[in-house]
Design a protein around this motif. Structure first.
Motif, short mmCIF file in Angstrom:
data_model
loop_
_atom_site.label_atom_id
_atom_site.label_comp_id
_atom_site.label_asym_id
_atom_site.label_seq_id
_atom_site.Cartn_x
_atom_site.Cartn_y
_atom_site.Cartn_z
N LEU A 172 0.80 -1.24 0.00
CA LEU A 172 0.00 0.00 0.00
C LEU A 172 0.83 1.28 0.00
O LEU A 172 0.28 2.36 0.28
CB LEU A 172 -0.98 0.03 1.19
CG LEU A 172 -2.00 -1.12 1.23
CD1 LEU A 172 -2.89 -0.96 2.46
CD2 LEU A 172 -2.83 -1.17 -0.03
N TYR A 173 2.11 1.18 -0.30
CA TYR A 173 2.89 2.41 -0.46
C TYR A 173 2.57 2.99 -1.83
O TYR A 173 3.15 2.60 -2.84
CB TYR A 173 4.38 2.13 -0.30
CG TYR A 173 4.78 1.87 1.14
CD1 TYR A 173 4.73 2.89 2.08
CD2 TYR A 173 5.19 0.60 1.54
CE1 TYR A 173 5.08 2.66 3.40
CE2 TYR A 173 5.55 0.36 2.86
CZ TYR A 173 5.49 1.39 3.79
OH TYR A 173 5.84 1.15 5.10
N LEU A 209 -4.75 -7.64 0.66
CA LEU A 209 -3.73 -8.44 1.35
C LEU A 209 -2.41 -7.68 1.34
O LEU A 209 -1.90 -7.32 0.29
CB LEU A 209 -3.55 -9.80 0.67
CG LEU A 209 -4.81 -10.67 0.55
CD1 LEU A 209 -4.45 -12.00 -0.11
CD2 LEU A 209 -5.45 -10.89 1.91
N LEU A 210 -1.87 -7.43 2.52
CA LEU A 210 -0.59 -6.72 2.63
C LEU A 210 0.56 -7.60 2.15
O LEU A 210 1.61 -7.09 1.76
CB LEU A 210 -0.35 -6.30 4.08
CG LEU A 210 -1.41 -5.36 4.66
CD1 LEU A 210 -1.22 -5.20 6.15
CD2 LEU A 210 -1.38 -4.02 3.96
N ALA A 211 0.36 -8.89 2.22
CA ALA A 211 1.35 -9.85 1.72
C ALA A 211 0.65 -11.19 1.56
O ALA A 211 -0.33 -11.48 2.25
CB ALA A 211 2.53 -9.99 2.68
N LEU A 212 1.16 -12.00 0.65
CA LEU A 212 0.71 -13.38 0.50
C LEU A 212 1.97 -14.22 0.62
O LEU A 212 2.64 -14.55 -0.35
CB LEU A 212 0.03 -13.60 -0.85
CG LEU A 212 -0.45 -15.02 -1.17
CD1 LEU A 212 -1.40 -15.53 -0.10
CD2 LEU A 212 -1.11 -15.06 -2.54
N SER A 213 2.34 -14.50 1.87
CA SER A 213 3.61 -15.19 2.11
C SER A 213 3.58 -15.82 3.49
O SER A 213 2.60 -15.65 4.24
CB SER A 213 4.78 -14.20 2.02
OG SER A 213 4.76 -13.30 3.11
N ASP A 249 1.96 0.77 4.51
CA ASP A 249 1.43 2.11 4.76
C ASP A 249 0.19 1.99 5.63
O ASP A 249 -0.88 1.60 5.17
CB ASP A 249 1.10 2.80 3.42
CG ASP A 249 0.78 4.28 3.60
OD1 ASP A 249 -0.10 4.59 4.44
OD2 ASP A 249 1.41 5.09 2.91
N ARG A 250 0.34 2.34 6.89
CA ARG A 250 -0.75 2.14 7.85
C ARG A 250 -1.91 3.11 7.61
O ARG A 250 -3.06 2.78 7.89
CB ARG A 250 -0.21 2.29 9.28
CG ARG A 250 0.81 1.20 9.62
CD ARG A 250 1.37 1.33 11.02
NE ARG A 250 2.35 0.28 11.26
CZ ARG A 250 2.04 -0.95 11.68
NH1 ARG A 250 0.77 -1.26 11.90
NH2 ARG A 250 2.99 -1.85 11.87
N GLU A 251 -1.60 4.30 7.12
CA GLU A 251 -2.67 5.27 6.84
C GLU A 251 -3.58 4.76 5.73
O GLU A 251 -4.81 4.83 5.84
CB GLU A 251 -2.05 6.61 6.44
CG GLU A 251 -3.09 7.71 6.22
CD GLU A 251 -2.45 9.03 5.85
OE1 GLU A 251 -3.20 9.94 5.44
OE2 GLU A 251 -1.22 9.16 5.94
N ALA A 257 -7.54 3.57 5.96
CA ALA A 257 -8.54 4.15 5.07
C ALA A 257 -9.33 3.06 4.35
O ALA A 257 -10.55 3.16 4.20
CB ALA A 257 -7.86 5.06 4.05
N LEU A 258 -8.66 2.00 3.92
CA LEU A 258 -9.35 0.89 3.26
C LEU A 258 -10.26 0.16 4.25
O LEU A 258 -11.38 -0.25 3.91
CB LEU A 258 -8.33 -0.07 2.65
CG LEU A 258 -7.64 0.43 1.39
CD1 LEU A 258 -6.46 -0.47 1.02
CD2 LEU A 258 -8.62 0.51 0.22
#
Length: 399
Positions: free
Chosen positions: A320-321, A346-350, A358-360, A364-365
């Motif tokens: 999300l950057y 998904l922030l990662a698939l691992s 990116d926490r902001e 928001a999502l």
């Protein structure tokens, strides 16, 4: 006649074993305080560890680490010395530890360029992270190495498919069947659990039975329900493992007749790799790790390809950057959800858990009803099943 071992002797043996283990951990030298010497295989193991994790003030050059030398990092600059070291660690350590040591060697000692030599690739223990390193080398890989590299990637992909494909197909087939319930099912298509639950008020005590007024059944998913799944995958450098797993899952989903699957990868540009989904290796070699990130542009492309929003699941895999237009990205997600699209972030698939992200943007999502979380490959089928059935996602506990 055997002589019994006294408790004092047992304690001495246990103490010596503790000292031996601490000596291997601390690496020798005046500072370790154990006073314990190593010999034989222990000395060879210590030498292999020393070459990678030793002190930085005296890098050793040349061949295999020698027993009795103080720890100092360095494997030498030559491929033969590294190949010998790779052989050593495969002799002394289990495969899972070998993969970690290889990864550390690439990161700490800058050995990635040696992977451009076919002899080196044949010596390494192949795993997802090695595939990510090969992807990052990209166009720098000479033609003489590409065939060996494809063979290494093929081995990893085949192992992942063997591990993940059967459960994924079974889980999603069940989800598709449940999402295709019909009100007037044939007898062999009746969902008895849901039919009984829906008709409990019609229970007849004198007959000890339920007389159903309404039958609930499964539809024939292959014919009556066809879902669309769009995997939108960030190919920035930190997402290498996610790209590998997404390629494998994309191929598995594409093999299911009830799902139309699209795979889109992006950085600042967008590439549609759907036509390569019959071979995950082609997908992997079709990506290029690195560069910037424009999530908004990627989502705009995915949105333009959606034909049946109510039957579509979009899976954004990204840290999300965002380098594009943040507000436009969020408006696009809002519009897709409003049209009936099931949106998964998904922030990662691992296997590594949550990366830096990116926490902001994640917050928001989440406010839009699209919570962002890291997903392991083993959890992914359950996440997709929930999305297909339009029920709450099994978001893992962040703690």
């Amino acid at each position: 006649m055997s002589v019994p071992v006294t408790s004092v002797e047992q304690e001495q043996e246990q103490e010596q074993e503790r000292l031996r283990r601490w000596r291997l951990v601390l690496g020798g030298g005046a500072a370790d305080g154990t006073g314990c010497g190593l010999s034989g295989q222990d000395a060879a193991m210590d030498g292999a560890l020393a070459a990678l994790y030793g002190m930085e003030d005296g890098p050793r050059r040349g061949g295999r680490p020698q027993a009795g030398q103080e720890r100092s990092a360095g494997l030498g600059a030559s491929a033969p010395s590294v190949a010998r070291w790779l052989g050593d660690i495969r002799t002394y350590f289990p495969s899972s530890v070998v993969q970690i040591m290889q990864r550390d060697a690439i990161d700490r000692l800058g050995l990635a360029t040696l992977l451009l030599e076919p002899e080196m690739l044949e010596a390494v223990e192949a795993d997802v992270h090695l595939v990510g390193t090969l992807m990052s080398l990209g166009k720098a890989m000479p033609e003489t190495t590409k065939e060996t590299a494809r063979a290494v990637v093929r081995k990893v992909v085949d192992e992942l498919e063997k591990r993940l494909a059967t459960r994924t197909r079974a889980t999603l087939t069940g989800a598709l069947d449940r999402s295709a319930r019909v009100a007037r099912p044939r007898h062999h298509d009746i969902d008895w659990n849901r039919t009984i639950a829906a008709n409990l008020k019609h229970y007849l005590p004198e007959y000890r039975t339920v007389v159903p007024e309404r039958l609930i059944g499964y539809g024939r998913a292959a014919r009556s329900v066809r879902k669309e799944v769009v995997l939108c995958v960030d190919q920035s450098g930190s997402m290498a493992a996610s790209v590998v797993y997404a390629s494998v899952f994309g191929a598995v989903l594409a093999s299911m007749r009830s799902i139309d699957t699209r795979l889109v990868v992006f950085d600042t540009a967008v590439a549609d790799l759907t036509d390569r989904l019959d071979d995950p290796v082609d997908v992997i070699f079709g990506t290029r790790l690195g560069g910037g990130t424009d999530i908004n542009r990627a989502l705009a492309y995915c949105q333009s390809r959606i034909t049946r929003p109510a039957e579509t699941v979009v899976v954004l895999i990204s840290d999300l950057y965002e380098g594009g237009i943040r507000d436009e990205m969020l408006k696009r997600v809002t519009a897709m959800k409003a049209s009936g699209v099931q949106f998964v972030t998904l922030l990662a698939l691992s296997d590594e858990g949550a990366p830096a992200y990116d926490r902001e943007h994640a917050a928001a999502l989440a406010a839009l009803g699209a919570p962002a979380f890291a997903c392991t490959p083993d959890l992914f089928p359950e996440v997709m099943a929930a999305a297909l059935e339009k029920r709450p996602l099994p978001v893992p506990d962040p703690g």
